[in-house]
Design a protein around this motif. Structure first.
Motif, PDB file in Angstrom:
ATOM      1  N   GLU A 191       0.866  -1.178   0.000  1.00 54.67           N
ATOM      2  CA  GLU A 191       0.000   0.000   0.000  1.00 54.67           C
ATOM      3  C   GLU A 191       0.895   1.217   0.000  1.00 54.67           C
ATOM      4  O   GLU A 191       1.693   1.411   0.924  1.00 54.67           O
ATOM      5  N   GLU A 222       1.682   4.640   0.862  1.00 60.96           N
ATOM      6  CA  GLU A 222       1.147   5.589   1.835  1.00 60.96           C
ATOM      7  C   GLU A 222       2.236   6.575   2.225  1.00 60.96           C
ATOM      8  O   GLU A 222       3.411   6.402   1.902  1.00 60.96           O
ATOM      9  N   ASP A 231       2.473   0.060   3.697  1.00 60.90           N
ATOM     10  CA  ASP A 231       1.646  -0.699   4.640  1.00 60.90           C
ATOM     11  C   ASP A 231       1.328  -2.054   4.004  1.00 60.90           C
ATOM     12  O   ASP A 231       0.246  -2.279   3.473  1.00 60.90           O
TER      13      ASP A 231
HETATM   14 MN    MN Z   1      -3.096   0.877   4.905  1.00 64.94          MN
END
Ligand code: MN
Length: 428
Positions: free
Chosen positions: A209, A211, A243
């Motif tokens: 992810e 981020e 993540d």
């Molecule tokens: Mn996340």
């Protein structure tokens, strides 16, 4: 919007080319050790060097600002973070001046330079913060819409609460690791749609992810709240965050309390934290929040509450070259950092120096700007082709995922250093 430490005309006596992410306008914080001195201490990146903040501290350069406090000879930034914005700004002015091409103090003192500047290639970088609490938000409207569409259909993509509050969950801080730390594919319980019962084994759907996260500087006492107008004053700076997620574990476990084991096997952050002061010239507007307007406690006075930060994700299969799979930007996020921090503390929850609050997957409006494999391959239905001839639906063992992030100035860039990690085989 430029200050004396972000002026594009500033030059250091240390040569920094236009592609290097650490010009004198940046001055990001990290933790490092050297072969000669194994104790982990605080450093600042400048060009291809690390400025030894502990050495400068012991030479007395910060005495006027910090008194006798030793905040940089520690392995983590927490005590410095806790001192707040005013102290941080003063320290930044001191090091900006010391590194300036016009200042002779360090430039012309060979023995001081030897003590205070280490070639970056010779240092080992360490996680620079003792992260007490880690919270992960879900603040990209495009990401939430994509995932909602996949799982609930287009008409119910956003849950009824999503446009009213920054949705988040309390994560796990013990497994937040610095870039370059390899992680094993997690094992867990999953259940195929057509199976009667779950099975245990390696996750088959490991994902990244894209981020960003911010670190809290001075926090609030239990029972107090952080007001939206002051929220940014409680933020130290930002880092890149991957993540890591196990989609198959997540799908089976998440009802009704949200992500748990699918997210706790590792979260990778960039080695360098860029302060709010260095990001200031790149301030830009967040998406408008008109329909609905946020409740007054979450309402910013204007839209200038985010930053223009270019983001990229690469997948590098074992033994092959890196393939760019995503191009996004921090500014796409619907909910700002200020709104996230204010919402987090509105109950009286005490935020502490060193807490990490991550944004949630940052997806943009176009297909190439989606911040996860889940979205890029639309749940695996449209695999990505790699330059070595292979395809990817999710992340394979041996793949390295590399994230990069930088603000583009005129002739210079202010960046975070790579946020990378490799997935190793499962241990189950
Ligand atoms: Mn996340």
């Amino acid at each position: 919007m430029f200050t004396k430490t972000t002026d594009p005309a500033l030059k250091s006596f240390i040569p920094v080319d236009s592609e290097n992410e650490f010009p004198i306008q940046n001055l990001p914080y990290g933790a490092f050790s050297t072969k000669e001195n194994a104790s982990v201490r605080i450093g600042v990146a400048i060009g291809d060097y690390v400025l030894d903040m502990a050495a400068l501290e012991s030479e007395g350069f910060f005495k006027d600002v910090l008194g006798d406090a030793l905040v940089f000879s520690q392995p983590v930034l927490n005590d410095f973070m806790d001192k707040g914005k005013e102290t941080r700004v003063k320290v930044r002015e001191i090091i900006s001046d010391l590194l300036n091409a016009e200042t002779s103090t360090l430039r012309d003192d060979e023995s001081l330079r030897a003590k205070c500047l280490h070639p970056m290639k010779d240092v080992t970088l360490h996680l620079p913060v003792r992260i007490g609490d880690y919270t992960d938000f879900y603040s990209s409207r495009e990401h939430a819409t994509n995932v909602g569409t996949m799982f609930r259909g287009k008409d119910n993509a956003l849950q009824p609460n999503w446009l009213h509050l920054p949705v988040g969950y309390h994560g796990r801080s013990s497994s937040v690791v610095i870039s370059g730390t390899d992680l094993h594919r997690p094992c867990g319980q999953t259940k195929a749609d057509d199976a009667d019962a779950p099975t245990f084994g390696p996750s088959r759907l490991v994902d990244f992810e894209l981020e960003m996260g911010f670190f809290v500087s001075s926090g609030n006492a239990l029972g107090d709240t952080i007001k939206i107008d002051q929220a940014e004053d409680h933020i130290f700076g930002l880092a890149l965050v991957n993540d890591w997620s196990a989609r198959d574990i997540q799908k089976w476990e998440y009802v009704p309390l949200g992500p748990f084991l699918a997210k706790n096997f590792g979260t990778t952050i960039s080695p360098w934290i860029i302060t709010m002061e260095a990001l200031e010239p790149f301030r830009t507007e967040s998406p408008a929040q008109e329909d609905p307007k946020p409740l007054p406690y979450l309402a910013h006075k204007n839209l200038s509450n985010t930053f223009d930060i270019n983001l990229e994700v690469y997948i590098k299969p074992n033994g092959s070259e890196a393939n760019k799979v995503c191009t996004s930007n921090f500014k796409y996020l619907y909910w700002s950092m200020g709104q996230q921090l204010t919402h987090h503390s509105v109950t009286g929850c005490n935020m502490r120096a060193g807490d990490l609050l991550a944004s949630g997957t940052i997806s943009g409006p176009t297909k190439d700007s989606f911040g996860s494999m889940l979205e890029l391959t639309w749940r695996g239905s449209e695999p990505i082709k790699l330059s070595n001839g292979e395809e990817r639906k999710f992340i394979k063992d041996g793949d390295e995922v590399i994230m990069r992030g930088w603000c583009q100035g005129k002739g210079y860039r202010v960046g975070f250093g790579a946020c990378s990690g490799k997935v190793l085989p499962a241990k189950c």
